[in-house]
Design a protein around this motif. Structure first.
Motif, PDB file in Angstrom:
ATOM      1  N   ASP A 162      44.254  46.710  45.743  1.00 50.80           N
ATOM      2  CA  ASP A 162      44.910  45.412  45.933  1.00 50.80           C
ATOM      3  C   ASP A 162      45.358  45.326  47.392  1.00 50.80           C
ATOM      4  N   ILE A 163      44.771  44.390  48.146  1.00 52.81           N
ATOM      5  CA  ILE A 163      45.052  44.308  49.575  1.00 52.81           C
ATOM      6  C   ILE A 163      46.500  43.915  49.835  1.00 52.81           C
ATOM      7  N   ASP A 164      46.967  42.865  49.163  1.00 48.76           N
ATOM      8  CA  ASP A 164      48.341  42.409  49.391  1.00 48.76           C
ATOM      9  C   ASP A 164      49.350  43.501  49.075  1.00 48.76           C
ATOM     10  N   LEU A 165      49.171  44.145  47.931  1.00 44.27           N
ATOM     11  CA  LEU A 165      50.100  45.198  47.519  1.00 44.27           C
ATOM     12  C   LEU A 165      50.063  46.362  48.502  1.00 44.27           C
TER      13      LEU A 165
ATOM     14  N   ALA B   2      31.214  36.243  51.046  1.00 45.56           N
ATOM     15  CA  ALA B   2      31.908  35.091  50.473  1.00 45.56           C
ATOM     16  C   ALA B   2      32.934  34.498  51.427  1.00 45.56           C
ATOM     17  N   LEU B   3      33.335  35.262  52.451  1.00 45.52           N
ATOM     18  CA  LEU B   3      34.309  34.785  53.431  1.00 45.52           C
ATOM     19  C   LEU B   3      33.600  34.317  54.689  1.00 45.52           C
ATOM     20  N   ALA B   4      34.139  33.285  55.316  1.00 43.30           N
ATOM     21  CA  ALA B   4      33.614  32.842  56.604  1.00 43.30           C
ATOM     22  C   ALA B   4      33.794  33.955  57.625  1.00 43.30           C
ATOM     23  N   THR B   5      32.889  34.000  58.615  1.00 50.11           N
ATOM     24  CA  THR B   5      32.916  35.094  59.590  1.00 50.11           C
ATOM     25  C   THR B   5      34.266  35.193  60.288  1.00 50.11           C
ATOM     26  N   GLN B   6      34.826  34.055  60.731  1.00 52.35           N
ATOM     27  CA  GLN B   6      36.111  34.106  61.430  1.00 52.35           C
ATOM     28  C   GLN B   6      37.217  34.610  60.516  1.00 52.35           C
ATOM     29  N   ALA B   7      37.156  34.270  59.231  1.00 51.08           N
ATOM     30  CA  ALA B   7      38.155  34.770  58.284  1.00 51.08           C
ATOM     31  C   ALA B   7      37.995  36.276  58.093  1.00 51.08           C
TER      32      ALA B   7
ATOM     33  N   VAL C 126      45.905  33.398  55.056  1.00 48.47           N
ATOM     34  CA  VAL C 126      46.341  33.139  53.668  1.00 48.47           C
ATOM     35  C   VAL C 126      45.130  32.789  52.801  1.00 48.47           C
ATOM     36  N   ARG C 127      44.255  31.921  53.324  1.00 48.27           N
ATOM     37  CA  ARG C 127      43.086  31.511  52.543  1.00 48.27           C
ATOM     38  C   ARG C 127      42.139  32.678  52.301  1.00 48.27           C
ATOM     39  N   ALA C 128      41.983  33.563  53.299  1.00 49.11           N
ATOM     40  CA  ALA C 128      41.084  34.705  53.125  1.00 49.11           C
ATOM     41  C   ALA C 128      41.582  35.632  52.019  1.00 49.11           C
ATOM     42  N   LYS C 129      42.888  35.912  52.020  1.00 52.70           N
ATOM     43  CA  LYS C 129      43.437  36.765  50.966  1.00 52.70           C
ATOM     44  C   LYS C 129      43.318  36.093  49.605  1.00 52.70           C
ATOM     45  N   ALA C 130      43.556  34.773  49.566  1.00 53.31           N
ATOM     46  CA  ALA C 130      43.447  34.059  48.290  1.00 53.31           C
ATOM     47  C   ALA C 130      42.015  34.083  47.777  1.00 53.31           C
ATOM     48  N   LYS C 131      41.048  33.971  48.690  1.00 54.68           N
ATOM     49  CA  LYS C 131      39.638  34.015  48.293  1.00 54.68           C
ATOM     50  C   LYS C 131      39.292  35.360  47.668  1.00 54.68           C
TER      51      LYS C 131
ATOM     52  N   ALA D 268      38.438  35.080  43.765  1.00 53.36           N
ATOM     53  CA  ALA D 268      37.037  35.373  43.462  1.00 53.36           C
ATOM     54  C   ALA D 268      36.859  36.781  42.911  1.00 53.36           C
ATOM     55  N   ARG D 269      37.972  37.512  42.850  1.00 55.50           N
ATOM     56  CA  ARG D 269      37.952  38.893  42.352  1.00 55.50           C
ATOM     57  C   ARG D 269      36.932  39.748  43.110  1.00 55.50           C
ATOM     58  N   ILE D 270      36.940  39.555  44.412  1.00 55.81           N
ATOM     59  CA  ILE D 270      36.074  40.384  45.257  1.00 55.81           C
ATOM     60  C   ILE D 270      36.605  41.810  45.201  1.00 55.81           C
ATOM     61  N   PRO D 271      35.821  42.755  44.748  1.00 51.08           N
ATOM     62  CA  PRO D 271      36.351  44.109  44.555  1.00 51.08           C
ATOM     63  C   PRO D 271      36.429  44.888  45.854  1.00 51.08           C
ATOM     64  N   TYR D 272      37.395  45.798  45.879  1.00 47.55           N
ATOM     65  CA  TYR D 272      37.406  46.778  46.966  1.00 47.55           C
ATOM     66  C   TYR D 272      36.498  47.906  46.523  1.00 47.55           C
ATOM     67  N   ARG D 273      35.334  47.941  47.106  1.00 52.97           N
ATOM     68  CA  ARG D 273      34.384  48.993  46.739  1.00 52.97           C
ATOM     69  C   ARG D 273      33.562  49.368  47.954  1.00 52.97           C
TER      70      ARG D 273
END
Length: 398
Positions: free
Chosen positions: A28-31, A115-120, A153-158, A162-167
């Motif tokens: 979990d990135i935020d945590l 899934a994220l824009a390059t700048q994000a 904020v939008r990048a973390k929300a995405k 989207a449940r992008i996994p940390y893998r």
């Protein structure tokens, strides 16, 4: 070193690694980010009395892990949360798998999900890995701070929604993510070159890992060559008193010969492949600079040709500004100033600094002073600001 200074040094050196380890541990990135920040806040309270521990990075990671587990237990009474916390307490280091073995590099690839824009991708990784503040990242992108805050904020929300996994990315995932990854590493290097040497060291380490991971990706090799050639000049970039020395005035015998040789060797390898890209061309430009025994012997014609190629591949106002510097050396300051004046870079300090120098060379001193004033007002780096102030003062005295 005082305890607070010690904490700051640990933060600068270990924040990114701590977040990367905690993201892998917690998923979990935020945590992870909040837990590491909480651990450093605890260090600020306790280290002044107890002293900096023998393994400060280990202390931060362990404390962050315990804080995260405690938070999981506090936030919910659900059985699943308690079970998750208990599992984390008992969990050993996860087994390594896949092609990327380095925690910080794996975090970069995770944030650089298609899934994220390059700048994000770049902004989020700079925040997590480099510990850079939102204002610092906004300056790197030449955008207002509120705009950058919204992107983060939008990048973390995405990632969350989207449940992008940390893998660990598989081999097939790497090509789709390489553009953002290379941009992240280079921005980390640039931030370090402005005064945080440990970030340059980290960027070079990551650059070597990328070149090893993707030996058939010429842009990864080109980025490493570019950073090596720039880093080679660090010993000559400032005087013993910390004053900035421009490339044209540097004592080239102070350059790191081993880094120059390694960077030039990589540039030659890229040229043999004949698959040019932006980082390879920038590396070639720096190789031309490093080839010249003196500033006067620099082949500016070749540098201008390389900037023409770079502008064709990646047209941007910043590339055009750098190209104008080469035009000034080949064709003179008047045509170069016309190119600079056509650019929309009013919030970029280097734009005003280049413009001031061109105006000075044309004898338009009153306008040059105003341009120096604009550059000084926008410059965050103390050494660069002092240089600009000295240049302005010298102009006023004439």
């Amino acid at each position: 070193m005082t305890p607070n200074a010690g904490i700051e040094a640990v933060f600068r050196a270990e924040y990114g690694r701590s977040v990367a380890v905690l993201v892998r541990f917690l998923g979990d990135i935020d945590l992870a980010e909040e837990a590491v920040q909480d651990a450093f806040a605890t260090a600020l309270r306790t280290w002044p009395e107890s002293g900096v521990p023998p393994s400060p990075a280990g202390w931060i990671i362990t404390t962050a892990r315990n804080r995260a587990i405690d938070r999981l237990r506090r936030e919910s009474s659900r059985e699943a949360r308690h079970a998750e916390a208990a599992q984390l307490y008992a969990q050993d280091e996860p087994a390594e798998e896949g092609p990327v073995r380095d925690d910080r590099l794996r975090l970069i690839f995770t944030c650089c999900h298609p899934a994220l824009a390059t700048q994000a991708q770049v902004a989020l990784t700079l925040r997590l890995l480099g510990g850079l503040t939102t204002p610092q990242i906004a300056r790197a992108f030449l955008v207002p701070e509120p705009t950058m805050a919204q992107r983060l904020v939008r990048a973390k929300a995405k990632i969350r929604d989207a449940r992008i996994p940390y893998r660990i990315p598989r081999d097939a995932d790497l090509p789709d993510r390489v553009r953002g990854v290379l941009a992240v590493v280079y921005l980390i290097f640039n931030e370090g070159y402005g005064g945080r040497a440990e970030l340059c060291t980290e960027a070079l380490r990551l650059g070597r890992l990328l070149a090893e991971l993707m030996p058939d990706e010429p842009e990864a090799v080109g980025l490493l060559a570019l950073m090596l050639l720039i880093e080679a000049r660090r010993p000559a970039r400032t005087t013993p008193d910390g004053e900035l020395v421009l490339l044209s005035d540097q004592e080239r015998s102070l350059w790191d010969g081993a880094l120059v040789a390694e960077g030039q060797s990589l540039v030659r390898a890229c040229l043999r492949r004949n698959r040019p890209g932006p980082y390879q061309i920038q590396a070639a430009i720096n190789a031309v600079h490093s080839d010249a025994p003196t500033a006067a012997a620099t082949d500016w014609g070749q540098i201008l040709q390389l900037y023409d190629q770079l502008a064709a591949l990646t047209p941007s106002p910043v590339v055009a500004l750098n190209r104008a510097v080469a035009v000034a050396e080949v064709e003179g300051p008047k045509p170069a100033l016309a190119l600079v004046d056509a650019l929309d870079l009013d919030d970029y300090h280097a734009f005003h600094a280049v413009r001031a120098d061109l105006l000075r060379r044309l004898g338009r001193h009153t306008e040059a002073v105003r341009a120096y004033d604009a550059a000084i007002a926008l410059t965050e780096n103390a050494a660069e600001r002092a240089y600009l102030e000295r240049s302005r003062a010298a102009l006023v005295r004439t």
